[in-house]
Design a protein around this motif. Structure first.
Motif, PDB file in Angstrom:
ATOM      1  N   PHE A   1      17.885  83.210  93.596  1.00 22.81           N
ATOM      2  CA  PHE A   1      18.306  84.186  94.776  1.00 22.81           C
ATOM      3  C   PHE A   1      18.979  83.290  95.950  1.00 22.81           C
ATOM      4  N   LEU A   2      18.250  82.288  96.217  1.00 22.70           N
ATOM      5  CA  LEU A   2      18.631  81.356  97.293  1.00 22.70           C
ATOM      6  C   LEU A   2      19.864  80.336  97.111  1.00 22.70           C
ATOM      7  N   PHE A   3      19.565  79.839  96.080  1.00 27.21           N
ATOM      8  CA  PHE A   3      20.613  78.831  95.637  1.00 27.21           C
ATOM      9  C   PHE A   3      21.268  79.326  94.504  1.00 27.21           C
ATOM     10  N   PRO A   4      22.103  80.365  94.300  1.00 25.97           N
ATOM     11  CA  PRO A   4      22.990  80.552  93.082  1.00 25.97           C
ATOM     12  C   PRO A   4      24.040  79.459  92.506  1.00 25.97           C
ATOM     13  N   ASP A   5      24.707  79.074  93.340  1.00 26.36           N
ATOM     14  CA  ASP A   5      25.420  77.921  92.918  1.00 26.36           C
ATOM     15  C   ASP A   5      24.846  76.827  92.383  1.00 26.36           C
TER      16      ASP A   5
ATOM     17  N   GLU B   1      33.699  85.310  90.893  1.00 23.71           N
ATOM     18  CA  GLU B   1      33.077  85.385  92.350  1.00 23.71           C
ATOM     19  C   GLU B   1      31.850  86.357  92.118  1.00 23.71           C
ATOM     20  N   ARG B   2      32.066  87.426  91.277  1.00 21.02           N
ATOM     21  CA  ARG B   2      30.952  88.527  91.231  1.00 21.02           C
ATOM     22  C   ARG B   2      29.683  87.843  90.648  1.00 21.02           C
ATOM     23  N   PHE B   3      29.924  86.910  89.779  1.00 22.02           N
ATOM     24  CA  PHE B   3      28.963  86.211  89.202  1.00 22.02           C
ATOM     25  C   PHE B   3      27.686  85.819  90.089  1.00 22.02           C
ATOM     26  N   ARG B   4      28.184  85.319  91.304  1.00 22.84           N
ATOM     27  CA  ARG B   4      27.231  84.888  92.532  1.00 22.84           C
ATOM     28  C   ARG B   4      26.338  85.957  92.849  1.00 22.84           C
ATOM     29  N   SER B   5      26.941  87.258  93.056  1.00 25.18           N
ATOM     30  CA  SER B   5      26.171  88.457  93.595  1.00 25.18           C
ATOM     31  C   SER B   5      25.260  88.893  92.460  1.00 25.18           C
ATOM     32  N   GLY B   6      25.668  88.915  90.977  1.00 23.25           N
ATOM     33  CA  GLY B   6      24.971  89.353  89.905  1.00 23.25           C
ATOM     34  C   GLY B   6      23.698  88.314  89.813  1.00 23.25           C
ATOM     35  N   ILE B   7      23.852  87.331  89.934  1.00 21.40           N
ATOM     36  CA  ILE B   7      22.736  86.054  89.975  1.00 21.40           C
ATOM     37  C   ILE B   7      21.816  86.480  90.970  1.00 21.40           C
ATOM     38  N   ARG B   8      22.287  86.635  92.250  1.00 17.79           N
ATOM     39  CA  ARG B   8      21.233  86.869  93.219  1.00 17.79           C
ATOM     40  C   ARG B   8      20.402  88.367  92.963  1.00 17.79           C
ATOM     41  N   ALA B   9      21.205  89.259  92.493  1.00 23.33           N
ATOM     42  CA  ALA B   9      20.536  90.449  92.002  1.00 23.33           C
ATOM     43  C   ALA B   9      19.412  90.213  91.291  1.00 23.33           C
ATOM     44  N   ILE B  10      19.632  89.391  89.979  1.00 21.66           N
ATOM     45  CA  ILE B  10      18.730  88.992  88.900  1.00 21.66           C
ATOM     46  C   ILE B  10      17.702  88.215  89.570  1.00 21.66           C
TER      47      ILE B  10
END
Length: 65
Positions: free
Chosen positions: A12-16, A37-46
């Motif tokens: 959540f804190l460091f998706p990159d 770019e939506r990948f970052r939001s998806g990873i944060r949601a997970i």
């Protein structure tokens, strides 16, 4: 489940950072991958979901429920 919560917080804190780490292990040529770019939001949601589930399990364990 505690480890899942820690993993979720990191994601959540460091998706990159997660993306770079996972790409290096999952793909033969990671430099050729182009991420949406939506990948970052998806990873944060997970990651948030993992933290939520770990917290829920922790509270259930300590409340005797």
């Amino acid at each position: 489940m505690n480890l899942t919560g820690v993993f979720g917080a990191i994601v959540f804190l460091f998706p990159d950072l997660y993306r770079r780490f996972a790409t290096a292990f999952l793909y033969e040529r990671p430099e050729s991958i182009e991420w949406n770019e939506r990948f970052r939001s998806g990873i944060r949601a997970i990651g948030a979901l993992y933290v939520f589930l770990a917290a829920k399990t922790y509270l259930e364990r300590h409340n005797g429920t």
